[in-house]
Design a protein around this motif. Structure first.
Motif, PDB file in Angstrom:
ATOM      1  N   LEU A  68       0.814  -1.212   0.000  1.00 48.29           N
ATOM      2  CA  LEU A  68       0.000   0.000   0.000  1.00 48.29           C
ATOM      3  C   LEU A  68       0.848   1.263   0.000  1.00 48.29           C
ATOM      4  O   LEU A  68       0.518   2.240  -0.677  1.00 48.29           O
ATOM      5  N   GLU A  69       1.949   1.249   0.747  1.00 49.66           N
ATOM      6  CA  GLU A  69       2.773   2.451   0.872  1.00 49.66           C
ATOM      7  C   GLU A  69       3.356   2.878  -0.466  1.00 49.66           C
ATOM      8  O   GLU A  69       3.380   4.068  -0.803  1.00 49.66           O
ATOM      9  N   TYR A  70       3.808   1.911  -1.247  1.00 50.74           N
ATOM     10  CA  TYR A  70       4.446   2.219  -2.526  1.00 50.74           C
ATOM     11  C   TYR A  70       3.526   2.004  -3.733  1.00 50.74           C
ATOM     12  O   TYR A  70       3.973   2.112  -4.880  1.00 50.74           O
ATOM     13  N   LYS A  71       2.248   1.711  -3.456  1.00 49.00           N
ATOM     14  CA  LYS A  71       1.263   1.487  -4.525  1.00 49.00           C
ATOM     15  C   LYS A  71       1.743   0.428  -5.526  1.00 49.00           C
ATOM     16  O   LYS A  71       1.582   0.569  -6.740  1.00 49.00           O
ATOM     17  N   LYS A  72       2.333  -0.603  -4.989  1.00 52.96           N
ATOM     18  CA  LYS A  72       2.826  -1.705  -5.823  1.00 52.96           C
ATOM     19  C   LYS A  72       1.654  -2.619  -6.184  1.00 52.96           C
ATOM     20  O   LYS A  72       1.004  -3.178  -5.304  1.00 52.96           O
ATOM     21  N   PRO A  73       1.362  -2.797  -7.459  1.00 54.15           N
ATOM     22  CA  PRO A  73       0.177  -3.570  -7.851  1.00 54.15           C
ATOM     23  C   PRO A  73       0.277  -5.040  -7.440  1.00 54.15           C
ATOM     24  O   PRO A  73       1.353  -5.642  -7.484  1.00 54.15           O
ATOM     25  N   PHE A  74      -0.839  -5.588  -7.025  1.00 50.82           N
ATOM     26  CA  PHE A  74      -0.947  -7.021  -6.776  1.00 50.82           C
ATOM     27  C   PHE A  74      -1.182  -7.692  -8.130  1.00 50.82           C
ATOM     28  O   PHE A  74      -2.064  -7.298  -8.879  1.00 50.82           O
ATOM     29  N   THR A  75      -0.379  -8.685  -8.477  1.00 47.42           N
ATOM     30  CA  THR A  75      -0.510  -9.367  -9.762  1.00 47.42           C
ATOM     31  C   THR A  75      -0.690 -10.870  -9.531  1.00 47.42           C
ATOM     32  O   THR A  75      -0.556 -11.357  -8.397  1.00 47.42           O
ATOM     33  N   VAL A  76      -0.942 -11.607 -10.592  1.00 45.16           N
ATOM     34  CA  VAL A  76      -1.088 -13.065 -10.460  1.00 45.16           C
ATOM     35  C   VAL A  76       0.256 -13.725 -10.158  1.00 45.16           C
ATOM     36  O   VAL A  76       0.310 -14.903  -9.812  1.00 45.16           O
ATOM     37  N   ASN A  77       1.350 -12.955 -10.274  1.00 50.02           N
ATOM     38  CA  ASN A  77       2.681 -13.463  -9.939  1.00 50.02           C
ATOM     39  C   ASN A  77       3.174 -12.965  -8.585  1.00 50.02           C
ATOM     40  O   ASN A  77       4.301 -13.271  -8.187  1.00 50.02           O
ATOM     41  N   THR A  78       2.332 -12.205  -7.880  1.00 54.60           N
ATOM     42  CA  THR A  78       2.674 -11.772  -6.531  1.00 54.60           C
ATOM     43  C   THR A  78       2.700 -12.986  -5.605  1.00 54.60           C
ATOM     44  O   THR A  78       1.826 -13.842  -5.659  1.00 54.60           O
ATOM     45  N   ILE A  79       3.712 -13.029  -4.746  1.00 54.82           N
ATOM     46  CA  ILE A  79       3.913 -14.186  -3.864  1.00 54.82           C
ATOM     47  C   ILE A  79       3.465 -13.848  -2.446  1.00 54.82           C
ATOM     48  O   ILE A  79       3.781 -12.777  -1.922  1.00 54.82           O
ATOM     49  N   GLN A  80       2.733 -14.770  -1.836  1.00 50.97           N
ATOM     50  CA  GLN A  80       2.329 -14.621  -0.444  1.00 50.97           C
ATOM     51  C   GLN A  80       2.188 -16.003   0.190  1.00 50.97           C
ATOM     52  O   GLN A  80       2.208 -17.026  -0.490  1.00 50.97           O
ATOM     53  N   SER A  81       2.029 -16.036   1.504  1.00 55.06           N
ATOM     54  CA  SER A  81       1.748 -17.294   2.190  1.00 55.06           C
ATOM     55  C   SER A  81       0.329 -17.738   1.853  1.00 55.06           C
ATOM     56  O   SER A  81      -0.586 -16.917   1.731  1.00 55.06           O
ATOM     57  N   VAL A  82       0.154 -19.060   1.697  1.00 49.91           N
ATOM     58  CA  VAL A  82      -1.174 -19.575   1.365  1.00 49.91           C
ATOM     59  C   VAL A  82      -1.772 -20.384   2.514  1.00 49.91           C
ATOM     60  O   VAL A  82      -2.642 -21.232   2.318  1.00 49.91           O
ATOM     61  N   ALA A  83      -1.304 -20.127   3.727  1.00 47.28           N
ATOM     62  CA  ALA A  83      -1.925 -20.665   4.932  1.00 47.28           C
ATOM     63  C   ALA A  83      -2.119 -22.179   4.848  1.00 47.28           C
ATOM     64  O   ALA A  83      -1.249 -22.901   4.370  1.00 47.28           O
ATOM     65  N   SER A  84      -3.277 -22.653   5.273  1.00 44.68           N
ATOM     66  CA  SER A  84      -3.488 -24.092   5.413  1.00 44.68           C
ATOM     67  C   SER A  84      -3.641 -24.845   4.100  1.00 44.68           C
ATOM     68  O   SER A  84      -3.656 -26.081   4.106  1.00 44.68           O
ATOM     69  N   VAL A  85      -3.736 -24.147   2.989  1.00 49.20           N
ATOM     70  CA  VAL A  85      -3.655 -24.834   1.699  1.00 49.20           C
ATOM     71  C   VAL A  85      -2.345 -25.619   1.625  1.00 49.20           C
ATOM     72  O   VAL A  85      -2.250 -26.650   0.951  1.00 49.20           O
ATOM     73  N   SER A  86      -1.340 -25.154   2.367  1.00 47.52           N
ATOM     74  CA  SER A  86      -0.049 -25.841   2.434  1.00 47.52           C
ATOM     75  C   SER A  86      -0.208 -27.309   2.815  1.00 47.52           C
ATOM     76  O   SER A  86       0.554 -28.170   2.356  1.00 47.52           O
ATOM     77  N   LYS A  87      -1.176 -27.614   3.676  1.00 47.16           N
ATOM     78  CA  LYS A  87      -1.330 -28.982   4.187  1.00 47.16           C
ATOM     79  C   LYS A  87      -1.646 -29.987   3.081  1.00 47.16           C
ATOM     80  O   LYS A  87      -1.379 -31.182   3.243  1.00 47.16           O
ATOM     81  N   THR A  88      -2.244 -29.536   1.997  1.00 47.54           N
ATOM     82  CA  THR A  88      -2.573 -30.486   0.932  1.00 47.54           C
ATOM     83  C   THR A  88      -1.315 -31.129   0.363  1.00 47.54           C
ATOM     84  O   THR A  88      -1.357 -32.253  -0.141  1.00 47.54           O
ATOM     85  N   THR A  89      -0.175 -30.442   0.462  1.00 54.31           N
ATOM     86  CA  THR A  89       1.079 -31.021  -0.028  1.00 54.31           C
ATOM     87  C   THR A  89       1.560 -32.150   0.878  1.00 54.31           C
ATOM     88  O   THR A  89       2.288 -33.039   0.425  1.00 54.31           O
ATOM     89  N   ILE A  90       1.173 -32.122   2.152  1.00 49.97           N
ATOM     90  CA  ILE A  90       1.513 -33.227   3.054  1.00 49.97           C
ATOM     91  C   ILE A  90       0.750 -34.472   2.615  1.00 49.97           C
ATOM     92  O   ILE A  90       1.296 -35.579   2.579  1.00 49.97           O
TER      93      ILE A  90
END
Length: 409
Positions: A68-90
Motif C-alpha cells: 500500500l505504501e508504494y502502490k505496488k500492484p498485486f498481480t497473479v505473480n505476486t507471492i504470499q503465504s497460502v496458509a493451510s492450503v499448504s497442508k494439501t502437499t503433506i
C-alpha cells in the motif's frame, strides 16, 4: 454436392467455436469489471483470483496492491503465504510414499518416530498415519504446544511498537524471542514426555479415530514422518516431487528464497498494519509461499489427478488422497461443522462434492476449492488477515462472483 455440404458443415462448426470463444471472452470482461468494482471497496489491500479445470486456467486476474505504501500492484505473480492450503502437499507426499511402498496409511506412527508419542489418557491406544492425516489423532493445538512462544520466529526484523496494535504486540515480541527449530525438534518438544513443552492437555480425551479436531500440530508431525521415511527434508521432497515437475518456480517454503520483488506485504487489522517477515517452525502446516499463477498449476494438476489424468502419481493414489476417510457419524469440533468428511489433508464440503482446504495466516487469507462433478476449481488469495466484518463481506463477494461466473461458464 457432398464436398459442398462438408465445407458448409466445417464453416458452421468454426462459426460456433468463434461465437463460443467470443461469448466466453465477453463473460471474462464482465467478471473483471465486477471484481474491479468490488476491489474499490478497499477493505482488502490486494487479491488475486483464478478459475481452472483439468485442462486450462480459464480465468486469472489480480486487483489492488501488494504494498500500500508504494502502490505496488498485486498481480497473479505476486507471492504470499497460502496458509493451510499448504497442508494439501503433506497429503500428496504421504500418498507418494505409499505408492513407493515405503509406508501405508495404517502404519502406527511409533513404528516410525525416533521418540514415542502416546496419548496419556489412553496409554495403549495406537495413533496411525491416517489419524494424523484426517485430524482424528487426538493431538490438539493448545497454548502449551502451539502458540507464539513456539511456532513463529522473527529472525532479524525490529518491531516498531508505535505501528503495532497492542493486541498483537505481545505476539510479535514472542516471535522475536523464538529460535528456528527443525520439524523433529519441534514435534519432540511438544509431543514427547521428555519434551520441553509437553503437557497432558495437548492430547484429547477421545481415542484416536473417534473424533475430528483440526490439528496443525498433527499435520506437522505427518510432514516430519515424510522426512524420516524419505530421508529428505520436507522442503526437498516437495520440491523434487511436486513443485519442480509442475514448473512452480515462484514457490518456496522459505520466504527468503522467493524473488523478493514479487513478495507481497502482509497486513493485519482494519488499520492495515504491515506484519514483519517471520519464519515458521511448523511450515508444512501453513507456511508455503507461492503465487496465484503457480497455485493455479497446482490446483489444475490436482483436478487432473482426481480424474486419473496426472503423471505425478498413479490414479489409485489420487483416489486414496481424495476419498472420504471418516466413518459416518464421527463427531467433530463445533467450529468445523461445515466439514462433512475428510480425505488425506483435503476436506469434503457440506454437499460432499467440493474438496477444499483454506485458511488464515498472519497477513493472509486464501480459499482453494474444486467441484468434483464439474471438474472446475477456483482460488482467491489476499494479503490481509480477513477477520473483521467489512473485509469478510468483500472477500465473500469476490468468492460469489467467481461462483456465478463458473455457473454461467
Amino acid at each position: 454436392m457432398h464436398y459442398q455440404v462438408k465445407k458448409k458443415y466445417i464453416a458452421y462448426c468454426l462459426l460456433l467455436i468463434a461465437l463460443k470463444a467470443s461469448c466466453q471472452e465477453s463473460k471474462k470482461v464482465s467478471l473483471s469489471e465486477e471484481l474491479s468494482k468490488i476491489a474499490e471497496l478497499g477493505y482488502l489491500p490486494g487479491f488475486a483470483v483464478a478459475i481452472v479445470n483439468k485442462n486450462n486456467v480459464l480465468y486469472q486476474n489480480a486487483f489492488g496492491y501488494a504494498n500500500l505504501e508504494y502502490k505496488k500492484p498485486f498481480t497473479v505473480n505476486t507471492i504470499q503465504s497460502v496458509a493451510s492450503v499448504s497442508k494439501t502437499t503433506i497429503g500428496f507426499s504421504l500418498l507418494k510414499l505409499v505408492e513407493k511402498g515405503k509406508i501405508n496409511l495404517d502404519t502406527p506412527i511409533n513404528d516410525i518416530l525416533p521418540f514415542k508419542v502416546c496419548n496419556p489418557n489412553f496409554e495403549t491406544d495406537t495413533i496411525r498415519i491416517i489419524h494424523l492425516a484426517t485430524h482424528t489423532s487426538g493431538i490438539l493445538d493448545t497454548e502449551t504446544s502451539y502458540d507464539s512462544r513456539n511456532r513463529f520466529f522473527i529472525p532479524r526484523t525490529l518491531i516498531d511498537k508505535g505501528k503495532v496494535p497492542e493486541e498483537w504486540l505481545s505476539y510479535f515480541e514472542g516471535y522475536r524471542a523464538n529460535k528456528a527449530l527443525s520439524l523433529g525438534e519441534f514435534c519432540q518438544n511438544a509431543l514427547s514426555k521428555e519434551g520441553e513443552w509437553y503437557a497432558k492437555d495437548i492430547f484429547s480425551t477421545n481415542r484416536a479415530g473417534t473424533h475430528y479436531a483440526y490439528s496443525n500440530l498433527a499435520a506437522t508431525l505427518a510432514a516430519h514422518i515424510v522426512e524420516i521415511i524419505s530421508g529428505k527434508s520436507f522442503s526437498e521432497f516437495t520440491e523434487e516431487n511436486l513443485f519442480h515437475p509442475l514448473g512452480m518456480t515462484d514457490t518456496s517454503w522459505r520466504v527468503q528464497e522467493v524473488e523478493q520483488r514479487k513478495l507481497s506485504t502482509s497486513y493485519l487489522t482494519e488499520e492495515k498494519i504491515a506484519t514483519p517477515i517471520f519464519g515458521n517452525n511448523t511450515f508444512p502446516d501453513g507456511g508455503l509461499h507461492t503465487s496465484c499463477n503457480d497455485l493455479s498449476q497446482y490446483l489444475l494438476e490436482m483436478i487432473k489427478g482426481y480424474h486419473g489424468q496426472s503423471d505425478l502419481m498413479h490414479s489409485e493414489s489420487f483416489k486414496e488422497l481424495f476419498k472420504a476417510q471418516l466413518p459416518e457419524g464421527l463427531t467433530r469440533q463445533s467450529n468445523q461443522r461445515k466439514i462433512v468428511n475428510s480425505g488425506v489433508f483435503w476436506m469434503h464440503a457440506a454437499n460432499n462434492q467440493l474438496f477444499h482446504n483454506g485458511g488464515n495466516t498472519l497477513g493472509g487469507t486464501i480459499y482453494m476449492w474444486f467441484n468434483t462433478e464439474t471438474g472446475v476449481g477456483r482460488i482467491l488469495m489476499t494479503n490481509y488477515l480477513v477477520e473483521d466484518k467489512n473485509s469478510h463481506q468483500q472477500f465473500m463477494s469476490i468468492w460469489k462472483a467467481l461462483d456465478n461466473y463458473i455457473q454461467e461458464f
